[in-house]
Scaffold this active site. Sequence first.
Site, mmCIF file in Angstrom:
data_model
loop_
_atom_site.group_PDB
_atom_site.id
_atom_site.type_symbol
_atom_site.label_atom_id
_atom_site.label_comp_id
_atom_site.label_asym_id
_atom_site.label_seq_id
_atom_site.Cartn_x
_atom_site.Cartn_y
_atom_site.Cartn_z
ATOM 1 N N ARG A 68 1.394 -1.359 0.397
ATOM 2 C CA ARG A 68 0.080 0.429 0.212
ATOM 3 C C ARG A 68 1.002 1.355 0.055
ATOM 4 O O ARG A 68 2.513 1.239 0.266
ATOM 5 C CB ARG A 68 -1.092 0.033 1.246
ATOM 6 C CG ARG A 68 -0.106 0.304 2.857
ATOM 7 C CD ARG A 68 -0.851 -0.129 3.745
ATOM 8 N NE ARG A 68 -1.723 -1.287 3.951
ATOM 9 C CZ ARG A 68 -3.009 -0.926 5.325
ATOM 10 N NH1 ARG A 68 -3.097 -0.078 5.563
ATOM 11 N NH2 ARG A 68 -3.632 -2.247 5.141
ATOM 12 N N ASP A 119 0.640 5.116 1.227
ATOM 13 C CA ASP A 119 -0.877 6.226 2.097
ATOM 14 C C ASP A 119 -1.291 7.627 1.129
ATOM 15 O O ASP A 119 -0.712 7.997 -0.230
ATOM 16 C CB ASP A 119 0.104 6.807 3.045
ATOM 17 C CG ASP A 119 0.650 5.680 4.044
ATOM 18 O OD1 ASP A 119 0.057 5.213 4.333
ATOM 19 O OD2 ASP A 119 1.308 6.291 4.590
ATOM 20 N N ARG A 148 9.629 7.346 5.595
ATOM 21 C CA ARG A 148 9.391 9.006 6.102
ATOM 22 C C ARG A 148 10.654 9.459 7.273
ATOM 23 O O ARG A 148 10.762 10.761 7.245
ATOM 24 C CB ARG A 148 7.996 9.401 5.921
ATOM 25 C CG ARG A 148 7.113 9.117 4.236
ATOM 26 C CD ARG A 148 5.595 9.271 4.291
ATOM 27 N NE ARG A 148 5.473 10.527 5.068
ATOM 28 C CZ ARG A 148 3.999 10.604 5.324
ATOM 29 N NH1 ARG A 148 3.334 9.619 5.187
ATOM 30 N NH2 ARG A 148 3.218 11.340 5.678
#
Length: 264
Positions: free
Chosen positions: A56, A58, A210
Amino acid sequence: MWRPRVRNIRMTVSYDGTAYNGFQTQPGNLRTIQDQLEQAIEQLTGERLKITASGRTDAGVHARGQVFNFTTESLIPIERWCMALNGGLAKDIVVRDARIVPMEFHSRRSAKRKTYRYTVRCGRNPDVFKRHMEFHHPKSLDIEAMREGLRYIVGEHDFSSFCSARTTKTSFVRTVYEAKLICDPYEEELGSYAFHIVLTGSGFLYNMVRIIVGTLLQVGEGKRPSSDIGAVLEAKSRRRAGPTAMAHGLMLWEVFYEDEAPGP
């Protein structure tokens, strides 16, 4: 009764994630990349199915080379799939490769390595045309200190410190094969330049890239030494790392499978 032969089709898709609530289908009818792809496939074939992605991304995160697969009874020739699907997709989603793969192929479980790229524009002005894909940092950064900090990331480590508390994973051990910082040329008219933090690994935890970037930016700002990256890793505590960098600078660059992954 004769039935068409089921095929397993692997596709590579690029997308600008700005207008989407991530890749994976979400409750509440939120707009996602997965939903757009499944709707386009249903419109094309009449089949209501679920696709499987390599992972996935975000909300606001982009992809150059996201991989997904699905099984279909459609007789559409494989060489026509990309053009046919793209005709039914929004302009910020482009399927750029389609191929038939063995039935046991699984986009997530078969993946061997992934590469993510995070882009920062450093200097006076942002690039208005790339503002959705670059995080703008107006002040100067110590690039060499950040490169030095990246050295601590390479290898097999417990990345608990660089993982969101919202993760559902039971193991935090991952291997990063390559970590590098690449600078683009300085752009006089903007008074700024872009650089890219590129990480290739066996897999990545939730928000791992991140958080690494957010911590490295603190190194670049002089708020912590390069060696602190190693200390953060050893601490195995999210509290020791820096903030989570903004989503829009991140791109899933490429996913590698058997016989495709580069050497260590």
